[in-house]
Design a protein around this motif. Structure first.
Motif, PDB file in Angstrom:
ATOM      1  N   LYS A  38     -37.989   9.196 -21.426  1.00 36.45           N
ATOM      2  CA  LYS A  38     -38.567   7.790 -21.135  1.00 36.45           C
ATOM      3  C   LYS A  38     -37.685   7.288 -20.112  1.00 36.45           C
ATOM      4  CE  LYS A  38     -40.900   7.352 -25.481  1.00 36.45           C
ATOM      5  NZ  LYS A  38     -40.350   7.568 -26.979  1.00 36.45           N
ATOM      6  N   ILE A  39     -37.382   7.614 -18.962  1.00 37.16           N
ATOM      7  CA  ILE A  39     -36.309   7.376 -17.943  1.00 37.16           C
ATOM      8  C   ILE A  39     -36.517   5.728 -17.737  1.00 37.16           C
ATOM      9  CG2 ILE A  39     -35.442   9.558 -17.093  1.00 37.16           C
ATOM     10  CD1 ILE A  39     -37.230   8.684 -14.734  1.00 37.16           C
ATOM     11  N   ALA A  94     -31.915  11.108 -14.021  1.00 35.59           N
ATOM     12  CA  ALA A  94     -32.594  12.005 -13.236  1.00 35.59           C
ATOM     13  C   ALA A  94     -32.461  11.779 -11.759  1.00 35.59           C
ATOM     14  CB  ALA A  94     -34.235  12.008 -13.689  1.00 35.59           C
ATOM     15  N   SER A  95     -31.484  11.069 -11.129  1.00 36.61           N
ATOM     16  CA  SER A  95     -31.375  10.662  -9.752  1.00 36.61           C
ATOM     17  C   SER A  95     -30.559  12.143  -9.132  1.00 36.61           C
ATOM     18  CB  SER A  95     -30.363   9.668  -9.631  1.00 36.61           C
ATOM     19  OG  SER A  95     -29.038   9.858 -10.335  1.00 36.61           O
ATOM     20  N   GLY A  96     -30.335  12.904  -9.929  1.00 36.87           N
ATOM     21  CA  GLY A  96     -29.708  14.374  -9.113  1.00 36.87           C
ATOM     22  C   GLY A  96     -28.336  14.007  -9.201  1.00 36.87           C
ATOM     23  N   THR A 120     -29.209   7.762  -6.112  1.00 34.38           N
ATOM     24  CA  THR A 120     -30.388   7.192  -6.777  1.00 34.38           C
ATOM     25  C   THR A 120     -31.504   7.841  -6.273  1.00 34.38           C
ATOM     26  OG1 THR A 120     -31.605   5.110  -7.243  1.00 34.38           O
ATOM     27  CG2 THR A 120     -30.445   5.256  -4.990  1.00 34.38           C
ATOM     28  N   ALA A 121     -32.739   7.729  -6.661  1.00 34.29           N
ATOM     29  CA  ALA A 121     -34.031   8.335  -6.160  1.00 34.29           C
ATOM     30  C   ALA A 121     -35.132   7.262  -6.750  1.00 34.29           C
ATOM     31  CB  ALA A 121     -34.097   9.780  -6.622  1.00 34.29           C
ATOM     32  N   SER A 122     -36.346   7.403  -6.156  1.00 34.08           N
ATOM     33  CA  SER A 122     -37.534   6.550  -6.438  1.00 34.08           C
ATOM     34  C   SER A 122     -37.750   6.786  -8.038  1.00 34.08           C
ATOM     35  CB  SER A 122     -38.634   6.568  -5.567  1.00 34.08           C
ATOM     36  OG  SER A 122     -39.337   7.920  -5.879  1.00 34.08           O
ATOM     37  N   GLU A 123     -38.505   6.028  -8.755  1.00 39.85           N
ATOM     38  CA  GLU A 123     -38.754   6.412 -10.342  1.00 39.85           C
ATOM     39  C   GLU A 123     -39.573   7.450 -10.250  1.00 39.85           C
ATOM     40  OE1 GLU A 123     -39.053   2.665 -12.618  1.00 39.85           O
ATOM     41  OE2 GLU A 123     -40.417   3.947 -13.917  1.00 39.85           O
TER      42      GLU A 123
END
Ligand code: DC
Length: 220
Positions: free
Chosen positions: A173-174, A20-22, A155-158
């Protein structure tokens, strides 16, 4: 406007990053603009996981999974420049199968099996022999195409990543999956030393795509 890739243009653009980082949205848009094929390798690991579950094999039963795959045909193709996977007796799989909650829950376990990876990496490399590709996953820059100069780590924050999944209405449940993907022995999720890292927490898709296109132009 970016040109379509020519014979002298990059053949393989590797996009890695956590769940789910895009990266998938960015990779798909990038492939579209460059007029090359988009391949989600996560879909390939998901397809195998779906087939394991469909066949009644327990995902943690490594020998059972390996044995099942020995007698299973995996058909990786493309439709409209987007990678497709069909497995065993299935037709090309769609989001209903590939993003099922049970698949989300078990894909990291199945993807940690070295024999599964070897089989899919061979398919992934085959795509690059056929056309230019934007390929996204976890080990594309580190293992599948270590020689490509075009390596990006998205990346991206959790918190942002979890929120994105929830907004999609997907149970995933990433953080658990990331932990498994980072800590496995075979081709763990790593940031390749020579990758360009882009944090998308506060960026829109278009900004990320532009940034990647600029970097590609610089390297070319
Ligand atoms: O990108 P994704 O969330 O659809 O990937 C699903 C899972 O597949 C991910 O949790 C780990 C595995 N995977 C992998 O091990 N290696 C890749 N190159 C791509 C995905």
């Amino acid at each position: 406007m970016m040109r379509a890739m020519s014979a002298t243009s990059p053949k393989v653009i590797a996009i890695d990053g956590p769940a789910a980082s895009g990266k998938s949205t960015v990779a798909k848009e990038l492939a579209h603009r460059l007029k090359v094929t988009f391949i989600s390798t996560g879909s390939m690991y998901r397809a195998v996981t779906w087939w394991v579950l469909e066949s009644g094999v327990t995902p943690s039963d490594t020998e059972g999974v390996v044995e099942l795959l020995e007698s299973t045909e995996i058909r990786c193709g493309q439709e409209n420049q987007i990678g497709t996977v069909a497995i065993g007796s299935s037709e090309v799989l769609g989001p209903e199968q590939l993003s099922a909650t049970a698949v989300n829950d078990h894909v990291s376990t199945v993807a940690a099996i070295p024999e599964v990876r070897a089989r899919l990496v061979a398919e992934q490399r085959r795509y690059a022999q056929e056309s230019g590709i934007v390929m996204e996953g976890r080990d594309i820059g580190s293992v599948v195409f270590p020689d490509t100069p075009y390596k990006f780590f998205i990346t991206a924050s959790e918190e942002v990543r979890q929120a994105r999944r929830e907004a999609q209405g997907i149970m995933d449940k990433i953080s658990e999956r990331d932990q498994k993907d980072k800590s496995r022995k075979a081709s763990p999720l790593v940031i390749p030393e020579d990758a360009i890292v882009i944090d998308t927490s506060e960026l829109g898709i278009e900004q990320v795509v532009q940034r990647v296109l600029e970097e590609i132009e610089k390297i070319s």
